[in-house]
Write an enzyme that holds these catalytic residues in place. Sequence first.
Site: not given
Ligand code: NDP
Length: 282
Positions: A115, A87, A177
């Site tokens: 993210i 992304m 972020y």
């Molecule tokens: P993770 O870091 O566990 O997962 C992030 C995902 O995004 C992975 O699948 C990763 O996969 C993918 N990703 C990372 N970089 C890219 C890129 N450049 N292009 C495409 N995909 C990408 O995140 P969480 O599950 O913890 O969070 C999910 C959502 O929840 C987010 O929007 C976060 O802001 C929100 N959130 C989370 C909180 C928390 O405490 N966990 C708190 C508040 C909100 P890959 O590496 O394979 O690309």
Amino acid sequence: RVLIASLCVAYLAVKWYGPSFDAESLKGARVLVTGASTGIGEQMAYHYARFGAQIVITARREKVLQQVAEKCQSLGAQSAFYIAADMASVSDPDKVVDFALEKLGGLDYLVLNHIGPSPFSMWEGDVDHTRWLMQVNFFSYVQMAWKALASLEQSKGSLVIVSSLLGKMSSPFVAPYTSTKFALNGFFGALGHELAMKKSNVSISICTLGLIDTEAAMDKVKGVTKVPAYPATDAALNIIISGATRQTDLFYPWFTQVVTLSKDWFPSFTSYVIQNSYNYTP
Ligand code: NDP
């Protein structure tokens, strides 16, 4: 006191009398989930699969996506496709939506959740990282939403935006972020108004999450804060339900809503609590 009591009553009334969730409505639903190789996105993919949806998942790591898609099939997904995409690229967001439209013949739900990795540290002037993160966490969302909008309009579909308490309230160590999440809330809040004014068929749900126990989040806050973390699988289910019931806002866990109110009503007290909830010595 009267004001607080009225707000509580209004909140409970919405909770009790709001639209109820019908799991059957997700059978065969055509869903695209981003950031689904791990964390909350992965858990959402499994829930949609159990509900019998047709799913497209995306993230960067193809091998991991393949495993998640296979598990989705075994859990009951009507179909599960995956596409690797970055992304940060200007063209990949469109490519992913095109892929989903082609494989599923349209979309009922676009769940924007990915993210990019970002350090948990004091900001030391890395402007390039902030710009890059804006592309991954914000501009790609805008691009995908626009690309999918016509199809969602046709299907009376829903756009689900996974945001954060840090999109409503600033917090130390996560300046890039938190900026991307504020941008999401601003943009999709405005778009929600515009769609409603145009009497569009598309609903937007903005999900405000507190700390969730994904590996990525836990690695960052380990030893730094005692704020409780909530289960990713439960967060994922709540996000799905808010999309399916076309709620404009989700607060998970529930007290994140109280925290946002406290920030507006008692700003100095809230800042004191925030700054003292981390172990930090200058
Ligand atoms: P993770 O870091 O566990 O997962 C992030 C995902 O995004 C992975 O699948 C990763 O996969 C993918 N990703 C990372 N970089 C890219 C890129 N450049 N292009 C495409 N995909 C990408 O995140 P969480 O599950 O913890 O969070 C999910 C959502 O929840 C987010 O929007 C976060 O802001 C929100 N959130 C989370 C909180 C928390 O405490 N966990 C708190 C508040 C909100 P890959 O590496 O394979 O690309």
